[in-house]
Design an enzyme around this catalytic site. Structure first.
Site, PDB file in Angstrom:
ATOM      1  N   HIS A 161      23.331  27.969  52.280  1.00 13.49           N
ATOM      2  CA  HIS A 161      22.707  26.758  52.825  1.00 13.49           C
ATOM      3  C   HIS A 161      23.720  25.859  53.548  1.00 13.49           C
ATOM      4  O   HIS A 161      23.321  24.819  54.086  1.00 13.49           O
ATOM      5  CB  HIS A 161      22.030  25.956  51.718  1.00 13.49           C
ATOM      6  CG  HIS A 161      20.871  26.652  51.081  1.00 13.49           C
ATOM      7  ND1 HIS A 161      19.832  27.192  51.816  1.00 13.49           N
ATOM      8  CD2 HIS A 161      20.591  26.918  49.776  1.00 13.49           C
ATOM      9  CE1 HIS A 161      18.968  27.758  50.990  1.00 13.49           C
ATOM     10  NE2 HIS A 161      19.397  27.610  49.752  1.00 13.49           N
ATOM     11  N   ASP A 285      17.302  34.488  42.409  1.00 14.51           N
ATOM     12  CA  ASP A 285      16.298  33.465  42.111  1.00 14.51           C
ATOM     13  C   ASP A 285      14.901  33.848  42.596  1.00 14.51           C
ATOM     14  O   ASP A 285      13.950  33.077  42.427  1.00 14.51           O
ATOM     15  CB  ASP A 285      16.700  32.105  42.685  1.00 14.51           C
ATOM     16  CG  ASP A 285      17.260  32.176  44.085  1.00 14.51           C
ATOM     17  OD1 ASP A 285      17.251  33.268  44.680  1.00 14.51           O
ATOM     18  OD2 ASP A 285      17.732  31.143  44.586  1.00 14.51           O
TER      19      ASP A 285
END
Length: 344
Positions: A161, A285
């Site tokens: 990110h 995740d």
């Protein structure tokens, strides 16, 4: 498979996590890496320490101003007698604000995309260690390209990110982008396949106008899921990079079979691109029990995903990204690596 890990990841130990209008218990914590290590050791894997690569690789991706910010902001924040033990933004430049302010509060907002990347006193040291882990894995794979080597970089903090000049989403240095750029010193074509539940917005942003690094991301539909503002199928690159970015969003709660179906689209694109080296942004995740609740991949499903990727028979670097259910991280990483190794 070569496994690289540094205990210096624990120097980043965030105390703040803000989501959905409220503060919560932090999820991106040292216990994540510790759970992964325990699982790998339990499966009999040997773990080695990273080498030191110096500032050049990260400077090839991130801007000088941003790197200076990461290295110095905590000390300057404390010297300015700002509140709290961590550096956190309280404003970000919106669509109609673009100037770089001279004040420290504005600077923090300028260099961060959100409030989920708090900078502590030794966050910079942890980020460097994490990046050295990714570079060590890459160096190993590049050492014998004809040998189709593979390596797993147990990176923490994660990186996908982080943009070239902004932290966000638990990420500071974009480990996989830096490793891919490092690989480009040796090979002509690199591909990044991101299987984290969240779109790799930072990685996409870094390479969006380039044809020498093909970026692909499978992730939960961002319509109502982080990072919200990117990860859509129409985002295909720009300029020289047009057609070299591929987003494959999945409906929320998609499980193993749906993930495998979209993965086949990525396989077709990767075979056509024919990269010299493949990087995997390995988020765990997407797991059905992950507290961030996006997709529903099972532990066995991670093994299936890995086996399909391994069938490409490419030199491959696995770079750890997300994954927050610490009770299952060990089982999920061993499932992925064993699935990869069996298929090779």
């Amino acid at each position: 498979m070569k496994i690289i890990y540094s205990p210096d990841h624990a120097k980043h130990d965030p105390k703040t996590y803000f989501k959905g209008g409220a503060f919560h218990e932090p999820q991106e914590v040292p216990g994540r890496a510790e759970a992964l290590v325990q699982g790998l050791k339990g499966a009999g894997h040997e773990i080695i320490a990273p080498a030191e690569f110096g500032p050049s690789p990260r400077a090839a991706v991130h801007t000088p101003g941003y790197l200076h910010f990461l290295e110095t902001i905590h000390a300057r924040w404390r010297a300015a007698q700002m509140g709290g033990e961590e550096v956190l933004p309280n404003i970000h430049p919106g669509r109609h604000m673009s100037s770089m302010p001279s004040g420290i509060v504005g600077e923090v907002g300028f260099y961060t995309t959100d409030i989920s990347a708090p900078v502590g006193p030794t966050t910079w040291e942890a980020a460097i260690a994490s990046n050295n882990v990714a570079l060590t894995a890459t160096d190993y794979v590049l050492s014998d390209l004809k040998g189709n080597l593979s390596a797993y970089a147990l990176c923490r903090p994660p990186g996908h990110h982080a943009f070239k000049d902004q932290a966000g989403g638990f990420c500071f240095l974009n480990n996989i982008a830096i490793a891919a750029e490092y690989a480009r010193r040796t090979v002509n074509r690199v591909a990044i396949l991101d299987v984290d539940v969240h779109h790799g917005n930072g990685t996409q942003g870094i390479f969006y106008d380039r044809a020498d690094v093909f970026t692909i991301s499978l992730h939960c539909d961002p319509t109502d899921f982080y990072p919200f503002f990117s990860g859509y199928a129409h985002e295909r690159g720009t300029g020289a990079g047009e057609g070299y970015n591929l987003n494959l969003p999945l409906a929320p709660e998609s499980a193993d079979d749906a993930f495998m179906t979209r993965l086949e689209e990525a396989m077709v694109a990767l075979r056509a691109y024919a990269p010299d080296v493949l990087f995997i942004a390995l988020g765990l995740d997407a797991f059905e029990g992950d507290p961030l609740i996006g997709l529903s991949v099972t532990t066995e499903g991670f093994g299936r995903i890995a086996a399909r990727i391994a069938q490409l028979n490419l030199p491959t670097v696995l770079v750890q990204e997300g994954g927050y259910n610490r009770d299952f991280l060990g089982a999920n990483i061993t499932s992925f690596i064993s699935g990869f190794e069996r298929a090779r």
